[in-house]
Write an enzyme that holds these catalytic residues in place. Structure first.
Site, PDB file in Angstrom:
ATOM      1  N   ARG A   1       0.826  -1.222   0.000  1.00 23.88           N
ATOM      2  CA  ARG A   1       0.000   0.000   0.000  1.00 23.88           C
ATOM      3  C   ARG A   1       0.850   1.258   0.000  1.00 23.88           C
ATOM      4  O   ARG A   1       0.663   2.149  -0.821  1.00 23.88           O
ATOM      5  CB  ARG A   1      -0.931   0.010   1.214  1.00 23.88           C
ATOM      6  CG  ARG A   1      -1.872  -1.175   1.192  1.00 23.88           C
ATOM      7  CD  ARG A   1      -2.929  -1.061   2.242  1.00 23.88           C
ATOM      8  NE  ARG A   1      -3.473  -2.379   2.533  1.00 23.88           N
ATOM      9  CZ  ARG A   1      -4.709  -2.608   2.898  1.00 23.88           C
ATOM     10  NH1 ARG A   1      -5.556  -1.617   3.051  1.00 23.88           N
ATOM     11  NH2 ARG A   1      -5.124  -3.835   3.144  1.00 23.88           N
TER      12      ARG A   1
ATOM     13  N   ASP B   1      -1.838 -16.476  -2.808  1.00 28.14           N
ATOM     14  CA  ASP B   1      -2.234 -15.714  -4.002  1.00 28.14           C
ATOM     15  C   ASP B   1      -1.209 -14.803  -4.676  1.00 28.14           C
ATOM     16  O   ASP B   1      -0.717 -15.086  -5.774  1.00 28.14           O
ATOM     17  CB  ASP B   1      -3.517 -14.937  -3.708  1.00 28.14           C
ATOM     18  CG  ASP B   1      -3.458 -14.121  -2.419  1.00 28.14           C
ATOM     19  OD1 ASP B   1      -2.381 -14.038  -1.823  1.00 28.14           O
ATOM     20  OD2 ASP B   1      -4.478 -13.551  -2.025  1.00 28.14           O
TER      21      ASP B   1
ATOM     22  N   GLU C   1     -11.072  -8.273  -6.273  1.00 28.15           N
ATOM     23  CA  GLU C   1     -10.489  -9.324  -7.141  1.00 28.15           C
ATOM     24  C   GLU C   1     -11.341  -9.707  -8.348  1.00 28.15           C
ATOM     25  O   GLU C   1     -10.813  -9.957  -9.435  1.00 28.15           O
ATOM     26  CB  GLU C   1     -10.155 -10.573  -6.315  1.00 28.15           C
ATOM     27  CG  GLU C   1      -8.999 -10.396  -5.341  1.00 28.15           C
ATOM     28  CD  GLU C   1      -9.381  -9.626  -4.081  1.00 28.15           C
ATOM     29  OE1 GLU C   1     -10.601  -9.495  -3.805  1.00 28.15           O
ATOM     30  OE2 GLU C   1      -8.467  -9.157  -3.367  1.00 28.15           O
TER      31      GLU C   1
HETATM   32  C1  DMJ Z   1      -5.623  -5.943  -1.122  1.00 27.82           C
HETATM   33  O1  DMJ Z   1      -4.960  -5.329  -0.073  1.00 27.82           O
HETATM   34  C2  DMJ Z   1      -4.651  -6.602  -2.047  1.00 27.82           C
HETATM   35  O2  DMJ Z   1      -5.256  -6.919  -3.242  1.00 27.82           O
HETATM   36  C3  DMJ Z   1      -4.067  -7.844  -1.448  1.00 27.82           C
HETATM   37  O3  DMJ Z   1      -3.225  -8.520  -2.335  1.00 27.82           O
HETATM   38  C4  DMJ Z   1      -5.199  -8.752  -1.048  1.00 27.82           C
HETATM   39  N1  DMJ Z   1      -6.204  -8.165  -0.263  1.00 27.82           N
HETATM   40  C5  DMJ Z   1      -6.676  -6.840  -0.555  1.00 27.82           C
HETATM   41  C6  DMJ Z   1      -7.942  -6.772  -1.339  1.00 27.82           C
HETATM   42  O4  DMJ Z   1      -8.849  -7.742  -1.127  1.00 27.82           O
END
Ligand code: DMJ
Length: 637
Positions: free
Chosen positions: A263, A392, A526
């Site tokens: 972030r 993921d 997503e």
């Molecule tokens: C986000 O902070 C990013 O996409 C992260 O990789 C996974 N979770 C959240 C969104 O769901």
């Protein structure tokens, strides 16, 4: 000062009072010299000798049992997160409150208390040493990186011909709607939660949480590029000014390495590349430096939690046997390579290449990468494999590392396609109703569940399709479309037309949540992310239609008077809101929607890869940058 030998004086010929003055002078001199060390640049050897930082490696307290993980599942949604660290209620949730070192409630209260009111925060925040609002138009202030050269190496202008404005009026209207949503979300954040990490839209106040180690303004940093790309200039300027005056990186709290990286570092890097404002670059590098102590482990695999002040790091209390999480240490590569690009300091790339090396070497069960790895022994700790939470974005960063390297990073390519093959062989399933999904793998036993987080994989497999083996390309594109279709089904099968946190394919279920605890939706991106990539790759209008369905559902069920909120149960239209406007809603969900309704020349994929928080980072064209450098040199000669 000269000391003369006086008659009657003892010892060195000095009177007692003169000796005293001399000693006083000496001690003053020593203090002065020592004090001056603090003003020397960090690189000076003398400073490192005298002021070396102690980096400790505290032993992790977590027992790492499955029960620990389950215990985290009770965490309230507002402490939610990452793809890597996942959801509040999902099985893979990060239970920050169960960190062995941090009793949750008291911590949360303490954080809110420490934060004080806005006025107090603004007054007390010290200005950072690297703060400079100067805008670089030629990169002259950097020895190692020229912004102008970088711009010349892009194939297309980042914002396209006309800021990506689509010619079709209906699409344009939809795009304007998304922009209005962004402005609404932003205005409310600004009004009620300015400087805090997130907005609580029902109680109309700010949320700080415990993921960012005392850093503030997550929603601001996460929004910078979205505001810029949408042409919300006034709002972008407010955000920039806040970074200039109030983003204090000298915090002393316990942060998630992963979250701060995706972030804050990602958001600042992306803001720099889009705008050329040196301020963002300096902040990104300054923050990057503070993350480095997390890598001081026997293997170089970083631990998940770091104190940004002291550099002390440790593993999540809930992670198996003090392990590090694949999706966390595997989601640093893009940002760290860019930190090296911008700072000229190889250390960032070295750290992530070391992770890569270890992962390459280690034996993988059936070619799969389990989610937990010991940073001490370098061995897998449990055989749980998931393309959703905990795993993921590691896979995402493999293919994106390859693309970001201008397709030069062959190791990343090999690892990605190798992993994808193993995933297809072991995890990809077809439901009785014909839906393709990714199951989870626990030591060889399949759990027929797919998390919302895993829905990013439609887009990931899509962008990687073209570089796969020629005979596999169409297959990968089809697989990407099938996964995206399944994720869309998880939305259409709910009453709100928003998807649950996790859906199952067993006991007669097909893409629906069977457990109460999986029914929530926290404004996650997503599914929409995959629509955006699939639109760009195929131009099949269904992806824009699906995106529009999501916009309508968000408007109907998540928009409240003072912002957007997650909901607790997607299967009922009598919604209960969770009172949290996640920062990733601003950085990802709304950005991907906006791009979906824009022309492809807005942040073209030929030039940009998106980090896992949707912050665009440019493809590094080494040969072009070098040619440019040679040309510049020739001209100056
Ligand atoms: C986000 O902070 C990013 O996409 C992260 O990789 C996974 N979770 C959240 C969104 O769901």
């Amino acid at each position: 000062m000269v000391f003369r030998k006086l008659p009657g004086a003892s010892g060195m010929g000095l009177r007692l009072s003169q000796k005293f003055v001399f000693l006083l002078f000496l001690s003053g001199l020593v203090t002065l010299c020592f004090g001056a060390l603090f003003f020397l640049p960090d690189s000076v050897r003398l400073k490192r000798i005298f002021l070396s930082k102690t980096e400790t490696q505290p032993v992790t307290a977590g027992s790492g049992s499955e029960n620990d993980v389950r215990e985290h599942l009770k965490r309230p949604k507002d402490q939610e997160h990452p793809r890597g660290m996942t959801s509040a209620k999902g099985e893979t949730s990060t239970k920050l409150k169960s960190l062995s070192r941090k009793p949750p409630v008291s911590h949360e209260v303490a954080e809110e208390r420490l934060a004080g009111g806005k006025a107090q925060e603004d007054l007390t925040v010290p200005r950072s040493k690297t703060e400079s609002a100067t805008s670089s138009d030629d990169g002259a202030s950097s020895d190692t990186f020229s912004y102008m050269k970088f711009k010349r190496c892009l194939i297309k202008p980042p914002l396209g011909r006309d800021n990506g404005k689509p010619s079709d009026p209906e699409t344009d209207e939809r795009r304007e709607k998304v922009k209005e949503m962004m402005k609404f979300a932003w205005d409310n954040y600004k009004h009620y939660a300015w400087g805090k990490n997130e907005l609580r839209p029902l109680t109309r106040n700010g949320h700080i949480g415990n993921m960012f180690g005392g850093l503030r303004g997550a929603s601001i940093i996460d929004s910078l590029d979205t505001l810029y790309v949408m042409g919300l200039t006034e709002e972008y300027n407010d955000a920039k000014e806040w970074v200039q005056t109030s983003l204090d990186l000298n915090s002393n709290g316990e942060a998630s390495l992963f979250e701060v990286n995706i972030r804050y570092v990602g958001g600042l890097l992306s803001a720099y590349y889009l705008t050329g404002e040196e301020l963002f670059k300096n902040k990104a590098v300054e923050l990057g430096e503070k993350l480095l102590p997390a890598f001081s482990t026997p293997t170089g695999i970083p631990r998940g939690v770091i104190n940004l002040g002291s550099g002390t790091s440790w593993s999540w209390g809930w992670a198996s046997a003090g392990s590090s999480i694949l999706a966390e240490f595997g989601t640093l590569h893009l940002e760290f390579v860019h930190l090296t690009e911008l700072s000229g300091n190889p250390v960032y790339t070295e750290k992530v290449m070391n992770i890569r090396k270890l992962l390459n070497k280690i034996e993988k069960p059936h070619g799969l990468y389990p989610n937990f790895l010991s940073p001490v022994s370098g061995n897998w700790v449990q055989h749980h494999v998931s393309i959703g939470g905990l795993g993921d974005s590691f896979y995402e960063y493999l293919i994106k590392s390859y693309l970001m390297s201008d397709k030069m990073d062959d190791d990343a390519k090999k690892m990605y396609y190798g992993a994808l093959e193993a995933i297809e062989a072991n995890l990809v399933q077809k439901s009785p109703g014909g839906l393709t999904y990714m199951a989870e793998w626990r030591g060889g036993i399949l759990d027929h569940k797919m998390g919302h987080l895993a829905c990013f994989s439609g887009g990931m497999i899509g962008i990687g399709a073209d570089d796969g083996a020629p005979e596999k390309r169409q297959h990968y594109l089809d697989l990407a479309a099938e996964i995206t279709h399944t994720c869309h089904e998880s939305y259409t099968r709910s009453a709100t037309k928003l998807g649950p946190e996790a859906f199952r394919f067993d006991g007669g279920a097909e893409a629906t949540a069977t457990r109460l605890s999986d029914r929530y939706y926290i404004l996650r991106p997503e599914v929409i992310e995959s629509y955006m990539y699939m639109w760009r790759l195929t131009h099949d209008p269904k992806y824009r239609d699906w995106g529009w369905e999501a916009v309508q559902a968000l408007e109907e069920h998540c928009r409240v008077e003072s912002g957007f909120s997650g909901i607790r149960d997607v299967y009922t239209t009598t919604v209960s809101h969770d009172n949290m406007q996640q920062s990733f809603f601003l950085s990802e969900t709304l950005k991907y929607l906006y791009l979906l309704f824009s022309d492809d020349d807005l942040l073209p994929l030929e030039d940009w890869v998106f980090n896992t928080e949707a912050h665009p980072l440019p493809i590094i064209r080494k040969s072009c940058l070098q040619d440019e450098a040679t040309q510049d040199k020739t001209v100056s000669e």
